[in-house]
Each structure stands twice: as C-alpha cells, then as structure tokens.
Design a protein around this motif. Structure first.
Motif, mmCIF file in Angstrom:
data_model
loop_
_atom_site.group_PDB
_atom_site.id
_atom_site.type_symbol
_atom_site.label_atom_id
_atom_site.label_comp_id
_atom_site.label_asym_id
_atom_site.label_seq_id
_atom_site.Cartn_x
_atom_site.Cartn_y
_atom_site.Cartn_z
ATOM 1 N N THR A 248 0.808 -1.217 0.000
ATOM 2 C CA THR A 248 0.000 0.000 0.000
ATOM 3 C C THR A 248 0.842 1.267 0.000
ATOM 4 O OG1 THR A 248 -0.141 -0.093 2.405
ATOM 5 C CG2 THR A 248 -1.945 -1.103 1.164
ATOM 6 N N GLY A 249 2.154 1.134 0.262
ATOM 7 C CA GLY A 249 3.056 2.265 0.106
ATOM 8 C C GLY A 249 3.348 3.079 1.338
ATOM 9 N N LEU A 250 2.918 2.637 2.520
ATOM 10 C CA LEU A 250 3.074 3.470 3.712
ATOM 11 C C LEU A 250 4.520 3.887 3.943
ATOM 12 C CD1 LEU A 250 1.918 4.768 6.284
ATOM 13 C CD2 LEU A 250 2.300 2.589 7.458
ATOM 14 N N VAL A 251 5.445 2.956 3.908
ATOM 15 C CA VAL A 251 6.843 3.272 4.246
ATOM 16 C C VAL A 251 7.437 4.243 3.235
ATOM 17 C CG1 VAL A 251 9.152 2.301 4.545
ATOM 18 C CG2 VAL A 251 7.160 1.089 5.456
ATOM 19 N N GLY A 252 7.246 3.966 1.949
ATOM 20 C CA GLY A 252 7.784 4.853 0.935
ATOM 21 C C GLY A 252 7.171 6.242 0.980
ATOM 22 N N ILE A 253 5.869 6.310 1.241
ATOM 23 C CA ILE A 253 5.199 7.601 1.359
ATOM 24 C C ILE A 253 5.794 8.409 2.506
ATOM 25 C CG2 ILE A 253 3.007 8.688 2.036
ATOM 26 C CD1 ILE A 253 1.630 6.423 0.375
ATOM 27 N N VAL A 254 5.985 7.782 3.659
ATOM 28 C CA VAL A 254 6.563 8.492 4.812
ATOM 29 C C VAL A 254 7.992 8.938 4.498
ATOM 30 C CG1 VAL A 254 7.324 8.210 7.204
ATOM 31 C CG2 VAL A 254 5.053 7.433 6.513
ATOM 32 N N ALA A 255 8.769 8.089 3.846
ATOM 33 C CA ALA A 255 10.135 8.483 3.483
ATOM 34 C C ALA A 255 10.111 9.703 2.563
ATOM 35 C CB ALA A 255 10.855 7.317 2.827
ATOM 36 N N ALA A 256 9.179 9.731 1.618
ATOM 37 C CA ALA A 256 9.070 10.879 0.720
ATOM 38 C C ALA A 256 8.663 12.137 1.479
ATOM 39 C CB ALA A 256 8.062 10.581 -0.390
ATOM 40 N N LEU A 257 7.724 12.003 2.400
ATOM 41 C CA LEU A 257 7.288 13.153 3.192
ATOM 42 C C LEU A 257 8.407 13.666 4.095
ATOM 43 C CD1 LEU A 257 3.677 12.026 4.185
ATOM 44 C CD2 LEU A 257 4.331 13.689 2.427
ATOM 45 N N LEU A 258 9.351 12.791 4.433
ATOM 46 C CA LEU A 258 10.507 13.202 5.235
ATOM 47 C C LEU A 258 11.637 13.749 4.372
ATOM 48 C CD1 LEU A 258 10.583 10.231 7.785
ATOM 49 C CD2 LEU A 258 9.923 12.600 8.263
ATOM 50 N N GLY A 259 11.412 13.827 3.061
ATOM 51 C CA GLY A 259 12.359 14.515 2.192
ATOM 52 C C GLY A 259 13.207 13.647 1.296
ATOM 53 N N ALA A 260 13.058 12.338 1.380
ATOM 54 C CA ALA A 260 13.858 11.450 0.532
ATOM 55 C C ALA A 260 13.341 11.471 -0.902
ATOM 56 C CB ALA A 260 13.822 10.023 1.081
ATOM 57 N N ARG A 261 14.201 11.054 -1.825
ATOM 58 C CA ARG A 261 13.808 10.829 -3.219
ATOM 59 C C ARG A 261 13.580 9.324 -3.361
ATOM 60 N NH1 ARG A 261 17.731 11.458 -6.488
ATOM 61 N NH2 ARG A 261 19.432 11.862 -5.038
ATOM 62 N N VAL A 262 12.322 8.915 -3.318
ATOM 63 C CA VAL A 262 11.985 7.505 -3.135
ATOM 64 C C VAL A 262 11.443 6.884 -4.417
ATOM 65 C CG1 VAL A 262 10.809 5.846 -1.655
ATOM 66 C CG2 VAL A 262 11.329 8.125 -0.779
ATOM 67 N N THR A 263 11.974 5.730 -4.750
ATOM 68 C CA THR A 263 11.381 4.866 -5.768
ATOM 69 C C THR A 263 10.617 3.781 -5.012
ATOM 70 O OG1 THR A 263 13.229 5.295 -7.276
ATOM 71 C CG2 THR A 263 11.824 3.385 -7.752
ATOM 72 N N ILE A 264 9.304 3.725 -5.204
ATOM 73 C CA ILE A 264 8.433 2.845 -4.432
ATOM 74 C C ILE A 264 8.013 1.707 -5.360
ATOM 75 C CG2 ILE A 264 6.355 2.730 -3.013
ATOM 76 C CD1 ILE A 264 6.512 5.778 -2.704
ATOM 77 N N THR A 265 8.411 0.485 -5.032
ATOM 78 C CA THR A 265 8.258 -0.609 -5.998
ATOM 79 C C THR A 265 7.432 -1.765 -5.454
ATOM 80 O OG1 THR A 265 10.219 -1.918 -5.355
ATOM 81 C CG2 THR A 265 10.585 -0.043 -6.814
ATOM 82 N N ASP A 266 6.842 -2.470 -6.401
ATOM 83 C CA ASP A 266 6.175 -3.742 -6.120
ATOM 84 C C ASP A 266 5.944 -4.425 -7.461
ATOM 85 O OD1 ASP A 266 4.766 -5.901 -4.868
ATOM 86 O OD2 ASP A 266 4.077 -4.514 -3.318
ATOM 87 N N ARG A 267 5.339 -5.604 -7.416
ATOM 88 C CA ARG A 267 5.002 -6.306 -8.645
ATOM 89 C C ARG A 267 3.821 -5.623 -9.339
ATOM 90 N NH1 ARG A 267 3.679 -12.193 -7.370
ATOM 91 N NH2 ARG A 267 2.415 -11.155 -5.803
ATOM 92 N N ALA A 268 3.670 -5.923 -10.609
ATOM 93 C CA ALA A 268 2.670 -5.236 -11.431
ATOM 94 C C ALA A 268 1.255 -5.250 -10.841
ATOM 95 C CB ALA A 268 2.671 -5.827 -12.840
ATOM 96 N N PRO A 269 0.748 -6.377 -10.305
ATOM 97 C CA PRO A 269 -0.631 -6.369 -9.812
ATOM 98 C C PRO A 269 -0.887 -5.387 -8.667
ATOM 99 C CG PRO A 269 0.133 -8.616 -10.132
ATOM 100 C CD PRO A 269 1.332 -7.737 -10.265
#
Length: 220
Positions: A77-98
């Motif tokens: 669902t992206g929680l960790v990557g979203i928080v990292a982005a909100l904290l200022g990181a440049r985040v690539t948020i990945t998962d499988r296609a589905p």
C-alpha cells in the motif's frame, strides 16, 4: 496475485486488514491509505511491519533522509515509501505489477503534487528480474517491510539488494521472525552484509534490522 484468500470471518486481530482504509499520523501529516484485501490480498493491506518501519524512520532512524535516493521493495500500500518521501527522501516505491494500481493511487493521495515528481516515483520491480532498469549501487537506503516470508524468493531478494545498494548504503528490514526460514534469511544476509537489530517493537513483535555491505562493490 493474492497469497492469502479473502474471508469475511476474519479473526478479530485481523479485522483491521479488512477495512477499506487505514489512517496514520506520520511525518506531520494524516496519511490515508486505501486497502483492498478482497481484490489483491496481502499486497493491498497495511501490515504491522510497515507501521513500525514508518515510525522508525520518523522518530528513531539515525539517518538524514532529505535529498537521499531511497528505494522501497514490496511496498504494498506504500506506507513506508510515502513516509520516506514526506521526510524529504527521493523515493522509488516498488512492487510487482498487480499491486501498482492501488500503490500509485495511495502515493498520489498522500504525497503533494509539488513533491511527487522528484520525491515519489512508483515503479514495477519483481526481485531478481529486470534489475538493469535500476542503477547498480544507485541507492543510499533500501527499505523493506514484511518482505521476508517466502523462502523461494530469498535468492532473488538477496540479488536485488546486492544490485541496488551503494557501497555505503544501508538496508532497513522490518519483519517478524515467525519461522526457522526467517532466521535462515538473516544468516544469508549476514554473508554479504553486516547486520544488526536496531529496534524491536514488543507489542507488535516486529524487529527492525539494519544491514550494511561488508565490502565495496566489485568492479564489473
């Protein structure tokens, strides 16, 4: 593809996974995530490991995220990557296609549009496959929440970590140690990285491990 079938009669402890949304207050914002267990199973709900890792990034991690290249594996669902982005990181948020449709919607809903182009990109990544699309050693921090649970994926996951990590990169993994195979993964990881437990959330039974490459990357 769902790894766990949907059931209407969930155990009380799992009932929150069947809610259509999950709300958190992190990085100075309300983060509202859509969930869809019925459609996508385990990839479409927020697990405790993601909550613990997000809290760790916000309050406990001894790293400055602002401006740093970060990648999240198996984001769901992206929680960790979203928080990292909100904290200022440049985040690539990945998962499988589905998982990407729900993941992308959650990122759009929670990362402001003026930040999104440089701070939160959603991308398909199946471990061990198509790694040439990602720069070798291109990330300072690799994040993973509850991604250590299928032993068949361990070789591909290790190869992916090895490819993505810069020489001084760190890997932060949040997980439960449910079975002997989980401990075996940590042993495999220690063959390539120096690994230490940096946090333990006792109520949720979630461990956070920090791994750092043992030696500089070999020249190709």
């Amino acid at each position: 593809m769902a790894l766990v079938p949907y059931t209407e009669n969930a155990l009380p402890a799992l009932a929150k996974l069947h809610n259509s949304t999950a709300t958190f207050h992190l990085a100075g914002r309300e983060v509202l995530l859509n969930q869809d267990w019925r459609r996508s199973g385990v990839a479409a709900v927020v697990w405790d490991a993601a909550v613990v890792l997000a809290l760790y990034l916000e309050a406990l991690a001894p790293v400055e995220l602002r401006g740093r290249p970060v990648i999240e594996l198996g984001a769901g669902t992206g929680l960790v990557g979203i928080v990292a982005a909100l904290l200022g990181a440049r985040v690539t948020i990945t998962d499988r296609a589905p998982a990407l449709e729900l993941l992308s919607a959650n990122v759009r809903a929670n990362v402001p549009a003026d930040l999104r182009p440089g701070s939160a990109a959603v991308s398909e990544l199946s471990w061990g496959s198509g790694l040439e699309r990602y720069p070798a050693g291109g990330f300072d921090l690799v994040l993973g929440a509850d991604i250590v649970y299928l032993e068949d994926t361990f070789p591909a996951l290790l190869a992916t970590l090895d490819h993505l990590c810069a020489d001084a990169a760190a890997v932060l993994l949040a997980c439960k140690i449910r079975y002997e195979r989980d401990a075996r993964f940590l042993a495999l990881l220690r063959a390539r990285f120096s690994v230490e437990e940096v946090h333990f959330d006792r109520p949720r039974d979630i461990h956070v491990y920090r791994a750092v490459r043992r030696a500089p990357r070999a020249e190709l």
